[in-house]
Design an enzyme around this catalytic site. Structure first.
Site, PDB file in Angstrom:
ATOM      1  N   LYS A   1      10.262 -16.465 -10.942  1.00 45.99           N
ATOM      2  CA  LYS A   1       9.895 -15.438 -11.933  1.00 45.99           C
ATOM      3  C   LYS A   1       8.738 -15.946 -12.800  1.00 45.99           C
ATOM      4  O   LYS A   1       7.807 -15.210 -13.094  1.00 45.99           O
ATOM      5  CB  LYS A   1      11.092 -15.084 -12.831  1.00 45.99           C
ATOM      6  CG  LYS A   1      12.154 -14.254 -12.165  1.00 45.99           C
ATOM      7  CD  LYS A   1      11.660 -12.860 -11.896  1.00 45.99           C
ATOM      8  CE  LYS A   1      12.542 -12.053 -10.980  1.00 45.99           C
ATOM      9  NZ  LYS A   1      12.891 -12.499  -9.679  1.00 45.99           N
ATOM     10  N   TRP A  56      -2.839  -2.827  -1.540  1.00 37.79           N
ATOM     11  CA  TRP A  56      -2.557  -4.252  -1.704  1.00 37.79           C
ATOM     12  C   TRP A  56      -3.339  -4.909  -0.569  1.00 37.79           C
ATOM     13  O   TRP A  56      -2.991  -4.757   0.611  1.00 37.79           O
ATOM     14  CB  TRP A  56      -1.068  -4.533  -1.570  1.00 37.79           C
ATOM     15  CG  TRP A  56      -0.715  -5.952  -1.869  1.00 37.79           C
ATOM     16  CD1 TRP A  56      -0.476  -6.496  -3.098  1.00 37.79           C
ATOM     17  CD2 TRP A  56      -0.571  -7.015  -0.923  1.00 37.79           C
ATOM     18  NE1 TRP A  56      -0.196  -7.834  -2.967  1.00 37.79           N
ATOM     19  CE2 TRP A  56      -0.242  -8.182  -1.652  1.00 37.79           C
ATOM     20  CE3 TRP A  56      -0.692  -7.119   0.466  1.00 37.79           C
ATOM     21  CZ2 TRP A  56      -0.030  -9.424  -1.046  1.00 37.79           C
ATOM     22  CZ3 TRP A  56      -0.482  -8.357   1.066  1.00 37.79           C
ATOM     23  CH2 TRP A  56      -0.151  -9.477   0.307  1.00 37.79           C
ATOM     24  N   ARG A 100       3.779  -0.516  -4.951  1.00 37.09           N
ATOM     25  CA  ARG A 100       3.513  -0.958  -3.584  1.00 37.09           C
ATOM     26  C   ARG A 100       2.207  -1.733  -3.464  1.00 37.09           C
ATOM     27  O   ARG A 100       1.908  -2.306  -2.422  1.00 37.09           O
ATOM     28  CB  ARG A 100       3.461   0.249  -2.643  1.00 37.09           C
ATOM     29  CG  ARG A 100       4.720   1.063  -2.613  1.00 37.09           C
ATOM     30  CD  ARG A 100       4.574   2.232  -1.680  1.00 37.09           C
ATOM     31  NE  ARG A 100       4.577   1.810  -0.291  1.00 37.09           N
ATOM     32  CZ  ARG A 100       5.662   1.719   0.462  1.00 37.09           C
ATOM     33  NH1 ARG A 100       6.826   2.066  -0.023  1.00 37.09           N
ATOM     34  NH2 ARG A 100       5.595   1.300   1.702  1.00 37.09           N
ATOM     35  N   HIS A 122      13.902 -37.970  -5.712  1.00 45.31           N
ATOM     36  CA  HIS A 122      13.361 -38.200  -4.366  1.00 45.31           C
ATOM     37  C   HIS A 122      11.914 -37.733  -4.267  1.00 45.31           C
ATOM     38  O   HIS A 122      11.407 -37.513  -3.169  1.00 45.31           O
ATOM     39  CB  HIS A 122      14.241 -37.498  -3.325  1.00 45.31           C
ATOM     40  CG  HIS A 122      15.634 -38.033  -3.298  1.00 45.31           C
ATOM     41  ND1 HIS A 122      15.942 -39.275  -2.816  1.00 45.31           N
ATOM     42  CD2 HIS A 122      16.796 -37.517  -3.778  1.00 45.31           C
ATOM     43  CE1 HIS A 122      17.248 -39.495  -2.957  1.00 45.31           C
ATOM     44  NE2 HIS A 122      17.787 -38.437  -3.553  1.00 45.31           N
ATOM     45  N   GLU A 138       5.545 -15.873 -10.744  1.00 48.57           N
ATOM     46  CA  GLU A 138       5.099 -14.501 -10.484  1.00 48.57           C
ATOM     47  C   GLU A 138       4.405 -13.860 -11.678  1.00 48.57           C
ATOM     48  O   GLU A 138       3.398 -13.193 -11.514  1.00 48.57           O
ATOM     49  CB  GLU A 138       6.324 -13.613 -10.183  1.00 48.57           C
ATOM     50  CG  GLU A 138       6.802 -13.635  -8.789  1.00 48.57           C
ATOM     51  CD  GLU A 138       7.926 -12.624  -8.602  1.00 48.57           C
ATOM     52  OE1 GLU A 138       8.972 -12.779  -9.269  1.00 48.57           O
ATOM     53  OE2 GLU A 138       7.761 -11.696  -7.815  1.00 48.57           O
ATOM     54  N   ASN A 180      -1.169   2.377   5.630  1.00 50.02           N
ATOM     55  CA  ASN A 180      -0.338   1.280   5.138  1.00 50.02           C
ATOM     56  C   ASN A 180       0.145   0.524   6.365  1.00 50.02           C
ATOM     57  O   ASN A 180       0.737   1.117   7.265  1.00 50.02           O
ATOM     58  CB  ASN A 180       0.862   1.845   4.355  1.00 50.02           C
ATOM     59  CG  ASN A 180       1.929   0.793   4.091  1.00 50.02           C
ATOM     60  OD1 ASN A 180       1.611  -0.383   3.935  1.00 50.02           O
ATOM     61  ND2 ASN A 180       3.170   1.215   4.046  1.00 50.02           N
ATOM     62  N   GLY A 181      -0.135  -0.780   6.400  1.00 51.18           N
ATOM     63  CA  GLY A 181       0.271  -1.591   7.551  1.00 51.18           C
ATOM     64  C   GLY A 181      -0.869  -2.507   7.938  1.00 51.18           C
ATOM     65  O   GLY A 181      -1.798  -2.724   7.151  1.00 51.18           O
ATOM     66  N   GLU A 238      15.270 -19.167  -8.848  1.00 53.61           N
ATOM     67  CA  GLU A 238      14.969 -17.800  -9.298  1.00 53.61           C
ATOM     68  C   GLU A 238      14.108 -17.858 -10.573  1.00 53.61           C
ATOM     69  O   GLU A 238      13.116 -17.134 -10.698  1.00 53.61           O
ATOM     70  CB  GLU A 238      16.277 -17.030  -9.535  1.00 53.61           C
ATOM     71  CG  GLU A 238      16.173 -15.706 -10.277  1.00 53.61           C
ATOM     72  CD  GLU A 238      15.413 -14.628  -9.529  1.00 53.61           C
ATOM     73  OE1 GLU A 238      14.934 -14.869  -8.412  1.00 53.61           O
ATOM     74  OE2 GLU A 238      15.253 -13.534 -10.110  1.00 53.61           O
ATOM     75  N   LYS A 266       5.517  -4.720  -4.987  1.00 54.73           N
ATOM     76  CA  LYS A 266       6.984  -4.735  -4.980  1.00 54.73           C
ATOM     77  C   LYS A 266       7.557  -4.628  -3.570  1.00 54.73           C
ATOM     78  O   LYS A 266       8.543  -5.260  -3.262  1.00 54.73           O
ATOM     79  CB  LYS A 266       7.533  -3.607  -5.847  1.00 54.73           C
ATOM     80  CG  LYS A 266       9.029  -3.711  -5.982  1.00 54.73           C
ATOM     81  CD  LYS A 266       9.521  -3.273  -7.311  1.00 54.73           C
ATOM     82  CE  LYS A 266      10.987  -3.579  -7.487  1.00 54.73           C
ATOM     83  NZ  LYS A 266      11.248  -5.005  -7.781  1.00 54.73           N
ATOM     84  N   CYS A 276       0.851  -1.176   0.000  1.00 54.58           N
ATOM     85  CA  CYS A 276       0.000   0.000   0.000  1.00 54.58           C
ATOM     86  C   CYS A 276       0.897   1.240   0.000  1.00 54.58           C
ATOM     87  O   CYS A 276       1.968   1.249   0.595  1.00 54.58           O
ATOM     88  CB  CYS A 276      -0.948   0.104   1.182  1.00 54.58           C
ATOM     89  SG  CYS A 276      -2.072  -1.273   1.330  1.00 54.58           S
TER      90      CYS A 276
HETATM   91  C1  F6R Z   1      10.730 -11.705  -6.861  1.00 52.98           C
HETATM   92  C2  F6R Z   1      10.676 -10.585  -5.950  1.00 52.98           C
HETATM   93  C3  F6R Z   1      10.434 -10.859  -4.509  1.00 52.98           C
HETATM   94  C4  F6R Z   1      11.423 -10.045  -3.654  1.00 52.98           C
HETATM   95  C5  F6R Z   1      11.085 -10.212  -2.160  1.00 52.98           C
HETATM   96  C6  F6R Z   1      12.083  -9.497  -1.294  1.00 52.98           C
HETATM   97  O1  F6R Z   1      10.836 -11.291  -8.179  1.00 52.98           O
HETATM   98  O2  F6R Z   1      10.820  -9.468  -6.340  1.00 52.98           O
HETATM   99  O3  F6R Z   1      10.509 -12.212  -4.211  1.00 52.98           O
HETATM  100  O4  F6R Z   1      12.709 -10.495  -3.929  1.00 52.98           O
HETATM  101  O5  F6R Z   1       9.810  -9.720  -1.920  1.00 52.98           O
HETATM  102  O6  F6R Z   1      12.056  -8.127  -1.535  1.00 52.98           O
HETATM  103  P1  F6R Z   1      13.227  -7.182  -1.071  1.00 52.98           P
HETATM  104  O7  F6R Z   1      14.438  -7.589  -1.812  1.00 52.98           O
HETATM  105  O8  F6R Z   1      12.755  -5.809  -1.409  1.00 52.98           O
HETATM  106  O9  F6R Z   1      13.403  -7.389   0.403  1.00 52.98           O
END
Ligand code: F6R
Length: 570
Positions: free
Chosen positions: A457, A78, A30, A476, A460, A102-103, A453, A565, A2
């Site tokens: 991705k 969010w 956010r 396994h 996501e 926000n929170g 990773e 994000k 948020c």
């Molecule tokens: C994946 C992604 C998230 C962040 C995670 C940690 O693409 O962006 O998994 O890596 O939310 O975020 P930070 O690095 O901001 O602590």
């Protein structure tokens, strides 16, 4: 999660709607499931306009209104409590009070017993406007009702409030969620972050925990713990809006993937280390999501090359498992945003026991950066795409340099550039992937965290069920899912584990599973041979692959569903 923004017009009534919505757009990373504004007009009437979906919808809804006002608050959401509806969007309004939050207010159910008004939303946040309204009805001023309310809240908040009976006052408070304040001759601004205010005020002040902002009569005061006035230094708001522009690119994500070579060089050239890691027997790296995978990748490289003991851990687990801490250990917190609630919570736990902490952070002046004992910035520049890309490689460079491992930057950038220019093969590999219902990313050694990773991705931004697994582990259990509806992405660079991964690939083939490969001698996405460059190039390859798979599915790569994000709630 948020984003909040608030503007007090201190010298005249102004139409501040567009400015508020632009600030919200800059904070859309956010959260973006709904958004809204509330403002006080010349007749001292409070207006609330909210809409579901991206901020563009709010913009359309507000396009023909007269937003001339003394004060305005805005929010991009969010969802945590309450599904995505206009009622649950912010601002939350009770009577003459509008708040943005926000929170998470953890004791909101308990607090509901204090107030008498019916609730209009299912949010935890509405309790804030309800309580302020309630205390004002008992005779308190807006300011005192606000101060009383925040003492009752358990959980985390960055909150801004306005009241149509006090049109020239704006109040704010911060605990556990970030809040900045700034001003110019005609306005006072508050927002969740500096990006929001980047076109508005040249200087900003980061609030400390339990600070309260009282803006009235043309100026603002910061009250420590809501009581004593305190001076907090302001800093120049250096974030330029150019950096938050897509430029020639279709999406921020592809722009940011293309910035991976620059992110590597910047992290390398601007690296400044303030900590001597040789004095520690162990390095304990703590992070979430992709940042956690970077830690695992760094562990593999550092332990092999430097023989330093490294432990890696997910922040949300670390902070609640009562970890036994050790003076000989350096606790390293890795975070792009510097605001991730679990990483920050884990770091505060370590700090509370007087242990040494190092933050590796991208966003300057973020909470983790400011609170850690030592901090190294990754210098990747602003990252807007929700899925992290360029910051991943910059975090890896920073962790390796911190451990004293030099990086052949020129060769690394050259290998990444080859991947960036290999669009044709990556695109056709993505075409293969999207024909499958389930994906499995596998790799050994350094390719294992890269596989995780890649899988993250893909999940996501394409919403495809995908596993990231160590190649040696699939027999396994996970191999049971393999049939011709499953495609495995095998990542293998030219290292001493290459042949072993090839054997694991054969095991999948033998069970009718489809395969694509990334790495050494690959027919799909071939990567250079040298070890360090190939590690970085493989990272770029999985980022590109996920990007094209999502584009082929016509999905919003920059703002995938259900995500945000900056994860400022636990
Ligand atoms: C994946 C992604 C998230 C962040 C995670 C940690 O693409 O962006 O998994 O890596 O939310 O975020 P930070 O690095 O901001 O602590």
């Amino acid at each position: 999660m948020c984003g909040i923004v608030a503007i007090l017009n201190t010298t005249r009534y102004e139409d501040s709607v567009k400015q508020t919505i632009s600030a919200l757009e800059r904070m859309e990373y956010r959260g973006y499931d709904s958004s809204g504004i509330a403002f006080i007009d010349k007749e001292h009437t409070l207006h609330r306009i909210c809409s579901v979906g991206k901020i563009n919808n709010l913009y359309t809804k507000c396009s023909s209104i007269d937003g001339t006002c003394s004060a305005i608050v805005g929010h991009t959401r969010w969802a945590t409590h309450g599904i995505v509806t206009v009622e649950n969007a912010h601002p939350q309004v009770t009577g003459n009070i509008a708040i943005v939050h926000n929170g998470i207010i953890e004791n909101y159910n308990e607090l509901k017993n204090i107030v008498n008004e019916p609730f209009t939303s299912n949010t935890d946040s509405e309790i804030i406007s309800q309580l302020i309204f309630h205390y004002m009805k008992t005779g308190m001023t807006f300011k005192n009702a606000f101060l009383k309310t925040i003492t009752m809240l358990e959980g985390s908040y960055a909150v801004a409030a306005i009241c149509s009976d006090c049109p020239t006052t704006m109040l704010g408070a911060k605990k556990g969620s970030p809040l900045v304040v700034g001003s110019d001759q005609n306005h006072i601004y508050m927002a969740s972050d500096a990006v929001a205010l980047s076109q508005m005020t040249p200087n900003i002040t980061y609030l400390e925990e339990n600070d309260v902002i009282v803006a009235e009569q043309g100026s603002f005061q910061i009250l420590e713990n809501g009581t004593q006035q305190i001076h907090r230094n302001s800093v120049p708001n250096t974030i330029s809006t150019e950096n938050i522009d897509k430029g020639e690119y279709e999406d921020f994500m592809i722009k940011e993937i293309n910035e991976e070579p620059a992110a590597v060089s910047n992290a390398y050239n601007k690296f400044k280390c303030s900590v001597n890691i040789e004095k520690y027997s162990t390095i304990h790296m703590i992070a979430c999501g992709s940042s956690h995978y970077v830690c695992i990748l760094a562990k593999y490289i550092i332990e092999k090359q430097k023989k330093i003991r490294i432990i890696t851990e997910i922040a949300s687990e670390f902070r609640y498992r009562c970890p036994v801490l050790n003076k000989d250990t350096l606790y390293v917190f890795v975070s792009q945003s510097g605001e991730t609630s679990d990483t920050l919570g884990a770091m505060r736990l370590v700090l509370s026991q007087n242990m040494d902490t190092l933050a590796i952070v991208n966003v300057q002046e973020s909470s983790i950066a400011r609170e850690a004992k030592h901090c190294i910035y990754t210098n990747a520049g602003v990252e807007i795409g929700v899925a992290s890309t360029k910051t991943f490689v910059s975090q890896l460079v920073t962790l390796l340099l911190t451990a004293g491992i030099d990086i052949p930057v020129m060769e690394v950038c050259k290998s990444i550039n080859k991947v960036l220019n290999n669009t044709k093969n990556i695109f056709s590999t993505a075409q293969t992937l999207i024909k499958h219902k389930t994906l499995l990313f596998i790799g050994r050694g350094v390719c294992y965290p890269i596989a995780m990773e890649g899988a993250l991705k893909i999940k996501e931004i394409t919403y495809t069920p995908t596993e990231g697994y160590p190649s040696g582990e699939i027999k396994h259990g996970p191999i049971a899912i393999v049939d011709n509806t499953v495609c495995s992405v095998v990542i293998a660079i030219n290292d001493d584990l290459y042949e072993k991964t090839m054997s694991n690939m054969e095991e999948i083939k033998a069970r009718g599973g489809n395969i694509v490969t990334i790495g050494y001698k690959s027919n799909n996405i071939c990567i250079d041979d040298e070890e360090m460059p190939s590690i970085f190039a493989s990272i770029t390859a999985v980022h590109m692959l996920a990007y094209y798979a999502a584009k082929l599915k016509n999905l919003d790569v920059d703002k995938p569903r259900n995500l945000a994000k900056s994860v400022t709630v636990e």
